[in-house]
Design a protein around this motif. Structure first.
Motif, short mmCIF file in Angstrom:
data_model
loop_
_atom_site.label_atom_id
_atom_site.label_comp_id
_atom_site.label_asym_id
_atom_site.label_seq_id
_atom_site.Cartn_x
_atom_site.Cartn_y
_atom_site.Cartn_z
N ASP A 73 0.86 -1.18 0.00
CA ASP A 73 0.00 0.00 0.00
C ASP A 73 0.90 1.23 0.00
O ASP A 73 1.40 1.65 1.05
N SER A 76 -0.42 4.66 2.34
CA SER A 76 -1.01 3.90 3.45
C SER A 76 -1.89 4.76 4.35
O SER A 76 -2.89 4.27 4.89
N GLY A 79 -3.94 3.40 7.21
CA GLY A 79 -3.44 2.06 7.47
C GLY A 79 -4.44 0.93 7.37
O GLY A 79 -4.14 -0.19 7.79
N THR A 82 -3.08 -2.17 5.63
CA THR A 82 -2.02 -2.81 6.40
C THR A 82 -2.58 -3.55 7.61
O THR A 82 -2.16 -4.68 7.91
N THR A 92 3.43 -7.54 4.34
CA THR A 92 2.83 -6.27 3.91
C THR A 92 3.83 -5.13 3.94
O THR A 92 4.62 -5.00 4.88
N ALA A 94 3.95 -0.92 3.66
CA ALA A 94 3.13 0.30 3.76
C ALA A 94 4.04 1.51 3.68
O ALA A 94 5.11 1.53 4.30
N ASP A 96 3.96 6.00 3.49
CA ASP A 96 3.27 7.28 3.42
C ASP A 96 4.30 8.40 3.42
O ASP A 96 5.38 8.26 4.01
N VAL A 421 7.11 -0.58 7.29
CA VAL A 421 6.49 0.74 7.20
C VAL A 421 7.57 1.75 6.81
O VAL A 421 8.58 1.88 7.49
N THR A 441 -4.61 0.18 -2.65
CA THR A 441 -4.34 1.52 -2.11
C THR A 441 -5.42 2.50 -2.52
O THR A 441 -6.22 2.23 -3.43
#
Length: 630
Positions: A73, A76, A79, A82, A92, A94, A96, A421, A441
């Motif tokens: 994603d 993200s 979240g 996630t 996963t 993620a 941002d 992340v 996403t």
């Protein structure tokens, strides 16, 4: 040699989802997110998608690729993808752009002992207990809220003006049997109690006559509009009292000796003393007379939040526990005393960005952030953090191994993390080429939400917790007139992020987007980005994604459904013809179906300029007259 990649195209992932059933689940979830998905309370973000929708997409991916798939994603945010992937034990990734959601997500995924978390939360509340005394009345009762009206002076006649935005300031209680309400006088500031259904009233303080529904602005003494704000006057308080052995909140007018004064803050952290920067959204704050971030809060709120963060820092406990507690306190910063609005019919405050905008209110409510009752208080947020942790623990057989990084570090071994992340622009992702089975996403919804500007408030407080936080809004994929970013810039940034996600996809991988917007320019930009990224639309669906009862959706013609867009690399062999994997029934669904079919045509032709004409043509074929996108 590695096994050869599949060369035949798999069926549509969207075809594996029962969209009517998922839509019904979404309606139920959206009516009470905190119950069905408690993790929404761990940190504030905007435009979160329903957990059941993302969960259904991931279940479809597992059915197609098996349980060893990798999910990504790249936007993200809240979240949701996630959390749902981690619940299912899926590997996963993620990412941002901003530290606030990325660190909030990592904190919410962090493994810790529930008993240790509760014990640490109790210690923090015990350390903050003395700060509750600032809300104590002369008779020993505690105030949970202080409601203030902005007081101004007329530049023409020098008369005092009390800027009540509505004649009916607040009902007296939430009880259905109580028909009382407080009505405000703009001329003297007095509150008059009457039956809530009246159309006009005479002020008990100055005998002025007011219409309740025909509310007017300007000076009530001379009708001129030149008002100069000079301060805030407390007019109502909500007091906690024991009634029949139960703690009850009672709304009443301010009485002599009530602790309602706004004292200037001293010795605040340098991040809070910083000037509020200009911006499309922060202009609303500057226009309202706020110069620095500290100006939004009462001194009591600033003390509670800063001392709470210091109490967390002093704890001798696991970092995961500290982070969860810190984000509970940081989240309470969204309730500034001079920015939060009062729901006059439900008697509760709304955070300062409840409408995805900074509020411009002349009737503000100060929450006692340490009150045992009240929306968004620190005790309730700590309780929600414990519930979110238990929800996550109950959903998994074993806790995930969470790692954090920055863009550009590719080639990490698969054994390094269960969830990775990353903070930074998704034009560069910390993933190997061809390592992802499915990207799920929701990119920024054009200019509907200025994520970076709204997150400034949280980033300021995050710097109080961690002075090393660095924020860069320049790479945000959102048109913003102040920064000088246009729809073309939005399209280019989204295209670069999607192209990077395409690089990470396996040969038979899929990229799924959820999106809605009422502006044709937004859809044109999305179509151009998908085409430029080297993707092709293969399937479409629509599903409920927004709660019409949300504060920011009330009294507006909001779009409540998302278009779900499944894409594959354009050079994928043997791609099936694009399919509509749901039967549109409502006008909203048919509008999204028409836009989706137009998107298919324009992406394939690499010509987004014709999107409007294609959309109208598909609407006509579907027999729809009401056009929701312009």
């Amino acid at each position: 040699m590695p096994p050869p990649q599949h060369t035949t195209s798999p069926p549509s992932l969207l075809a594996r989802v029962n969209w009517r059933a998922v839509g019904a689940l979404a309606a139920k979830e959206l009516s009470n997110r905190e119950v069905h998905a408690p993790v929404v309370s761990t940190y504030r973000w905007w435009a979160r998608r329903p957990h059941c929708v993302m969960g259904a997409l991931l279940d479809a991916a597992v059915a197609q690729y098996g349980p060893e798939l990798v999910v990504s994603d790249p936007f993200s945010g809240g979240g949701t993808v996630t959390f749902e992937a981690a619940k299912r034990g899926l590997k996963t990734y993620a990412q941002d752009l901003y530290p606030w959601p990325a660190r909030g997500l990592a904190a919410a995924l962090g493994t810790c002992d529930a008993t240790e978390l509760q014990a640490a939360a109790d210690r923090v509340l015990a350390a903050l207990a003395p700060h509750r005394e600032g809300y104590r009345t002369a008779d020993g009762h505690e105030l949970s809220h202080v409601l203030r009206v902005r007081r101004s002076t007329c530049a023409h006649c020098s008369g005092k003006v009390f800027e009540f935005p509505h004649g009916l300031v607040s009902v007296t209680s939430r009880s259905l049997s109580d028909r009382g309400a407080f009505f405000g006088c703009r001329a003297c500031g007095h509150l008059t109690r009457r039956t809530r259904g009246i159309k006009s009233f005479t002020c008990d303080g100055c005998d002025a006559r007011w219409s309740v529904n025909n509310e007017t602005a300007g000076c009530p003494h001379c009708s001129h509009d030149a008002l100069c704000a000079e301060g805030w006057q407390a007019v109502l308080v909500q007091e906690l009292a024991v009634v029949h052995s139960q703690l009850r909140a009672v709304l009443r007018p301010v009485a002599e000796g009530d602790p309602v004064a706004l004292h200037p803050a001293s010795g605040v952290h340098e991040a809070l003393a910083a000037k509020i920067p200009t911006g499309k959204e922060t202009k609303r704050l500057l226009d309202n007379g706020f110069a620095a971030w500290r100006d939004l809060y009462s001194s009591r709120q600033l003390e509670a939040l800063t001392q709470g963060l210091k109490a967390v820092a002093r704890l001798d406990c696991a970092p995961a526990v500290k982070d969860r507690l810190a984000f509970s306190l940081l989240g309470a910063a969204e309730m500034p005393a001079l920015l939060s609005r009062w729901d006059r019919f439900n008697l509760k405050p709304f955070e300062g960005m409840a409408n995805h905008r900074y509020a411009q209110t002349t009737f503000a409510v100060e929450s006692n952030l340490l009150s045992p009752v009240g929306r968004g208080t620190i005790p309730r947020r700590l309780e929600a953090a414990a519930q979110a942790l238990q929800w996550f623990i109950d959903s998994r057989k074993r806790p995930p191994k969470v790692a954090t990084t920055v863009p550009g570090r590719r080639g990490r071994r698969k054994t390094d993390w269960d969830v990775l992340v990353t903070t930074g622009s998704s034009v560069k992702q910390a993933l190997q080429t061809g390592s992802v089975n499915v990207v799920v996403t929701d990119p920024p919804y054009f200019d509907d939400v200025q994520y970076g500007e709204l997150a400034r408030l949280f980033h300021v407080w995050l710097k109080v917790y961690d002075p090393n936080v660095v924020v860069d809004e320049s790479a945000e994929a959102v048109p913003n007139s102040t920064r000088g970013t246009s729809p073309a810039d939005y399209e280019a940034t989204i295209a670069a992020c999607l192209a990077e996600s395409r690089r990470t996809l396996k040969a038979n991988g899929r990229l799924i987007l959820t999106f809605h917007n009422k502006k044709m320019v937004a859809w044109r930009a999305l179509a151009g980005a998908i085409a430029t990224a080297g993707l092709k639309v293969t399937a479409l669906a629509a599903v409920l994604a927004e709660n019409q009862g949300d504060h920011c959706k009330r009294s507006v013609n909001a779009m409540l459904h998302d278009l779900v867009i499944e894409c594959a690399p354009a050079n994928t062999p043997l791609l099936p013809a694009p399919s509509l994997e749901f039967t549109p029934k409502s006008a909203a669904e048919k509008n999204l179906a028409a836009m989706g079919l137009a998107l298919v045509d324009c992406v394939a032709a690499r010509n987004s300029a014709d999107l409007g004409a294609e959309y109208r043509a598909h609407l006509e074929r579907l027999g729809v007259r009401k056009r929701l996108i312009d």
